[in-house]
Design an enzyme around this catalytic site. Structure first.
Site, PDB file in Angstrom:
ATOM      1  N   HIS A 142       0.863  -1.216  -0.205  1.00  0.00           N
ATOM      2  CA  HIS A 142      -0.120   0.052   0.101  1.00  0.00           C
ATOM      3  C   HIS A 142       0.812   1.414  -0.150  1.00  0.00           C
ATOM      4  CE1 HIS A 142      -3.004  -3.012   1.239  1.00  0.00           C
ATOM      5  NE2 HIS A 142      -3.776  -2.151   0.622  1.00  0.00           N
ATOM      6  N   ASP A 145     -10.206  -3.343   0.047  1.00  0.00           N
ATOM      7  CA  ASP A 145      -8.928  -3.337   0.828  1.00  0.00           C
ATOM      8  C   ASP A 145      -8.675  -4.434   1.962  1.00  0.00           C
ATOM      9  OD1 ASP A 145      -6.618  -1.586   0.553  1.00  0.00           O
ATOM     10  OD2 ASP A 145      -7.657   0.038   1.049  1.00  0.00           O
TER      11      ASP A 145
END
Length: 172
Positions: free
Chosen positions: A24, A93
């Site tokens: 990320h 996510d």
């Protein structure tokens, strides 16, 4: 008395997890806003903590078929209203930079025992993506498989009509 959730506090904790995640942290900040703010606004997320510190986060969107296709065509295309447009759940996510993915997985199976989720899983080295399926801990596996097959049939039927479908993993 339950504690009111502070969206800014949640956003800060998720941003810290993003920065701690090797995958990320390479993504643009704009994706943090696109992937996290709608999840907080619609309460479609789980944030696990240990000793008061965030250790894992996942978010999901409940998409209709049209928005599912939109998402698969461009993962950064969803707007806030898309997140609650249907019943086709997609993990947006999944962040567990400290080795707590199994704890997050168990939490989701226990707390969403009859739910189905799908996700785009990306190999960070090859950047090849695939659709993975997940189901709660109490749903019959044959029923889950049948529902997933129906989702895939509906998706493929719609994609036959899409001329410019590109399945983008990141913004160009």
């Amino acid at each position: 008395m339950s504690k009111k959730i502070n969206g800014f506090e949640v956003l800060g904790e998720v941003a810290w997890l993003w920065a701690s995640s090797p995958l990320h942290r390479k993504w643009p900040l704009s994706l943090l806003a696109i992937n996290v703010l709608p999840a907080i606004e619609s309460n479609q997320y789980v944030l696990l903590k240990r000793d008061g510190f965030p250790i894992a986060f996942c978010s999901w969107a409940n998409l209709n078929l049209e928005n599912e296709i939109k998402y698969l065509d461009d993962v950064a295309s969803l707007v806030a209203d898309d997140w609650t447009s249907g019943d086709r759940r997609w993990f947006i996510d999944w962040i567990a930079p400290f080795g707590d993915s199994a704890a997050l997985y168990k939490h989701m199976r226990d707390n969403f025992p009859n739910e189905l989720f799908r996700a785009i899983r990306v190999d960070p080295d090859s950047r090849v993506g695939k659709i993975s399926e997940f189901h709660g801990g109490k749903i019959d596996k044959k029923l889950a498989s049948k529902i997933f097959q129906q989702y895939h049939f509906e998706l493929m039927s719609e994609l036959k009509n899409k001329q410019n479908f590109k399945f983008s993993l990141v913004n160009s």
